[in-house]
Design an enzyme around this catalytic site. Sequence first.
Site, PDB file in Angstrom:
ATOM      1  N   LYS A  25       0.876  -1.194   0.000  1.00  9.45           N
ATOM      2  CA  LYS A  25       0.000   0.000   0.000  1.00  9.45           C
ATOM      3  C   LYS A  25       0.900   1.226   0.000  1.00  9.45           C
ATOM      4  O   LYS A  25       1.806   1.350   0.826  1.00  9.45           O
ATOM      5  CB  LYS A  25      -0.895  -0.001   1.245  1.00  9.45           C
ATOM      6  CG  LYS A  25      -2.053   0.966   1.145  1.00  9.45           C
ATOM      7  CD  LYS A  25      -3.086   0.542   0.106  1.00  9.45           C
ATOM      8  CE  LYS A  25      -4.235  -0.212   0.719  1.00  9.45           C
ATOM      9  NZ  LYS A  25      -5.135  -0.795  -0.291  1.00  9.45           N
ATOM     10  N   THR A  70      -2.700  -5.713   0.437  1.00  2.83           N
ATOM     11  CA  THR A  70      -2.215  -4.341   0.605  1.00  2.83           C
ATOM     12  C   THR A  70      -3.021  -3.648   1.709  1.00  2.83           C
ATOM     13  O   THR A  70      -2.498  -2.794   2.425  1.00  2.83           O
ATOM     14  CB  THR A  70      -2.314  -3.537  -0.708  1.00  2.83           C
ATOM     15  OG1 THR A  70      -3.678  -3.337  -1.034  1.00  2.83           O
ATOM     16  CG2 THR A  70      -1.596  -4.242  -1.846  1.00  2.83           C
ATOM     17  N   ASP A  71      -4.282  -4.067   1.877  1.00  2.00           N
ATOM     18  CA  ASP A  71      -5.107  -3.484   2.928  1.00  2.00           C
ATOM     19  C   ASP A  71      -4.546  -3.822   4.317  1.00  2.00           C
ATOM     20  O   ASP A  71      -4.568  -2.985   5.222  1.00  2.00           O
ATOM     21  CB  ASP A  71      -6.553  -3.987   2.794  1.00  2.00           C
ATOM     22  CG  ASP A  71      -7.499  -3.217   3.677  1.00  2.00           C
ATOM     23  OD1 ASP A  71      -7.719  -2.021   3.413  1.00  2.00           O
ATOM     24  OD2 ASP A  71      -7.998  -3.795   4.670  1.00  2.00           O
ATOM     25  N   PHE A 171     -17.464  20.677  15.890  1.00  2.00           N
ATOM     26  CA  PHE A 171     -18.464  20.786  14.826  1.00  2.00           C
ATOM     27  C   PHE A 171     -19.735  20.117  15.324  1.00  2.00           C
ATOM     28  O   PHE A 171     -19.837  18.895  15.377  1.00  2.00           O
ATOM     29  CB  PHE A 171     -17.953  20.146  13.528  1.00  2.00           C
ATOM     30  CG  PHE A 171     -18.835  20.444  12.339  1.00  2.00           C
ATOM     31  CD1 PHE A 171     -19.074  21.749  11.939  1.00  2.00           C
ATOM     32  CD2 PHE A 171     -19.436  19.421  11.618  1.00  2.00           C
ATOM     33  CE1 PHE A 171     -19.893  22.041  10.859  1.00  2.00           C
ATOM     34  CE2 PHE A 171     -20.253  19.687  10.533  1.00  2.00           C
ATOM     35  CZ  PHE A 171     -20.482  21.010  10.148  1.00  2.00           C
ATOM     36  N   ARG A 188     -11.770  18.002  17.817  1.00  2.00           N
ATOM     37  CA  ARG A 188     -11.317  17.311  16.617  1.00  2.00           C
ATOM     38  C   ARG A 188     -10.033  17.960  16.118  1.00  2.00           C
ATOM     39  O   ARG A 188      -9.669  19.053  16.562  1.00  2.00           O
ATOM     40  CB  ARG A 188     -12.389  17.383  15.516  1.00  2.00           C
ATOM     41  CG  ARG A 188     -12.661  18.802  15.040  1.00  2.00           C
ATOM     42  CD  ARG A 188     -13.625  18.858  13.848  1.00  2.00           C
ATOM     43  NE  ARG A 188     -13.819  20.239  13.413  1.00  2.00           N
ATOM     44  CZ  ARG A 188     -14.451  20.590  12.305  1.00  2.00           C
ATOM     45  NH1 ARG A 188     -14.986  19.676  11.517  1.00  2.00           N
ATOM     46  NH2 ARG A 188     -14.574  21.856  11.966  1.00  2.00           N
ATOM     47  N   ASN A 257     -11.148  21.677   3.905  1.00  2.00           N
ATOM     48  CA  ASN A 257     -11.170  21.056   5.227  1.00  2.00           C
ATOM     49  C   ASN A 257     -10.478  19.703   5.087  1.00  2.00           C
ATOM     50  O   ASN A 257     -11.046  18.762   4.542  1.00  2.00           O
ATOM     51  CB  ASN A 257     -12.625  20.911   5.700  1.00  2.00           C
ATOM     52  CG  ASN A 257     -12.710  20.502   7.160  1.00  2.00           C
ATOM     53  OD1 ASN A 257     -11.694  20.291   7.810  1.00  2.00           O
ATOM     54  ND2 ASN A 257     -13.930  20.374   7.663  1.00  2.00           N
ATOM     55  N   HIS A 259      -9.620  16.494   6.180  1.00  2.00           N
ATOM     56  CA  HIS A 259     -10.176  15.656   7.249  1.00  2.00           C
ATOM     57  C   HIS A 259      -9.143  14.700   7.833  1.00  2.00           C
ATOM     58  O   HIS A 259      -8.334  14.115   7.110  1.00  2.00           O
ATOM     59  CB  HIS A 259     -11.353  14.848   6.701  1.00  2.00           C
ATOM     60  CG  HIS A 259     -12.440  15.710   6.130  1.00  2.00           C
ATOM     61  ND1 HIS A 259     -13.153  16.605   6.892  1.00  2.00           N
ATOM     62  CD2 HIS A 259     -12.923  15.830   4.872  1.00  2.00           C
ATOM     63  CE1 HIS A 259     -14.031  17.229   6.118  1.00  2.00           C
ATOM     64  NE2 HIS A 259     -13.907  16.787   4.887  1.00  2.00           N
TER      65      HIS A 259
HETATM   66  O1  LIG Z   1     -15.822  23.030   9.745  1.00  2.00           O
HETATM   67  C1  LIG Z   1     -16.619  22.328   9.094  1.00  2.00           C
HETATM   68  N1  LIG Z   1     -17.514  22.915   8.266  1.00  2.00           N
HETATM   69  C2  LIG Z   1     -18.409  22.205   7.521  1.00  2.00           C
HETATM   70  O2  LIG Z   1     -19.222  22.788   6.752  1.00  2.00           O
HETATM   71  C3  LIG Z   1     -18.387  20.803   7.650  1.00  2.00           C
HETATM   72  N2  LIG Z   1     -19.117  19.820   7.074  1.00  2.00           N
HETATM   73  C4  LIG Z   1     -18.628  18.647   7.562  1.00  2.00           C
HETATM   74  O3  LIG Z   1     -19.034  17.510   7.228  1.00  2.00           O
HETATM   75  N3  LIG Z   1     -17.620  18.874   8.448  1.00  2.00           N
HETATM   76  C5  LIG Z   1     -17.445  20.215   8.524  1.00  2.00           C
HETATM   77  N4  LIG Z   1     -16.582  20.982   9.225  1.00  2.00           N
END
Ligand SMILES: O=c1[nH]c(=O)c2[nH]c(=O)[nH]c2[nH]1
Length: 310
Positions: A25, A70-71, A171, A188, A257, A259
């Site tokens: 991977k 690979t996972d 959030f 988060r 954003n 993640h």
């Molecule tokens: O800061 C965020 N804004 C969003 O609009 C949003 N939407 C989401 O799924 N996570 C987040 N986080």
Amino acid sequence: MSTVDTTPRELPSEHAQLRTASHGKAEVHLVRVEREGPVHHISDYTVSSAIRGDLDRIYTHGDNATCVPTDTQKNLTFSLARDGVGTPEEFGLKFGRFMAAEWPQIVTGGRWQVMKVEWDRIVGDQGPHDFSFVRRGKEERHAVVQADGGDLRVVAGLKELTVLKSSGSAFVGYPKGTYTTLPETTDRIMSTDVSAWWEYNTLEADWDGIFASVRHIILAEFAERFSMALQNTMWAISSRIIDTHPEINTVRMQCPNNHHFVVDLEPFGQDNPNVVFYAADRPFGDITAEVVRTGTTPSDLAWGTIPSFS
Ligand SMILES: O=c1[nH]c(=O)c2[nH]c(=O)[nH]c2[nH]1
């Protein structure tokens, strides 16, 4: 019911022979957060694992008896990071040794590449911050001058200012329904690559000084203000820029954003108290905002060719 025959069988060739093979991977992006009281330390690694060994029949016979997926190699990347990553060299050695020890019949060799990127602690209004960081060395500074007849306009900006805070971001309170799976969170990781552009209302200004101040505002607001959403942080930044600098009329920001997902290590008998994160590069939230000085309108001439803002 139709059944599929998955019995391995040879796919013979008259002239071909398998010479080398590997599988693994590539580019598993992990972020590890270490907490020393209120002070956090982060490690950012992108790891590629590939094994060599007794793999021929996977190709020639469709026989996966030696095919360590690979996972599985991806899972191991996170699992091996649970109790510390150390240096890239140490992590590569740990990974290689683990694979050979776990599957001695199969793994005779392999390749483990570990890329580390450096983050600096953000220095905000209050000094060095406990859990907010800025990526070293990717950032771009821009200026776009537009002329039409005697009319001159200046827009300045920065791109790829990558920041991450390992706490101080929530959030919650968003609409819930059939298609909502995202759990609410009051703690988060928040990370983004800031693109910010600002339009000057003057042709004479302390360009360097204002640039430095805008950059400081971005970092200080990101680091020191609790965030209810990335949108909320972008407003805090843009409005403070306009309130601080009478030479600036419009601020446009575009922020992905980026993640970070807590990796579930339970299947491997490990807990994960917000230590090991999968840093996904896509999809990403795409958040934009244009903030103007009250009573002013952005100039079409100034903004006509500014890229990457939808
Ligand atoms: O800061 C965020 N804004 C969003 O609009 C949003 N939407 C989401 O799924 N996570 C987040 N986080």
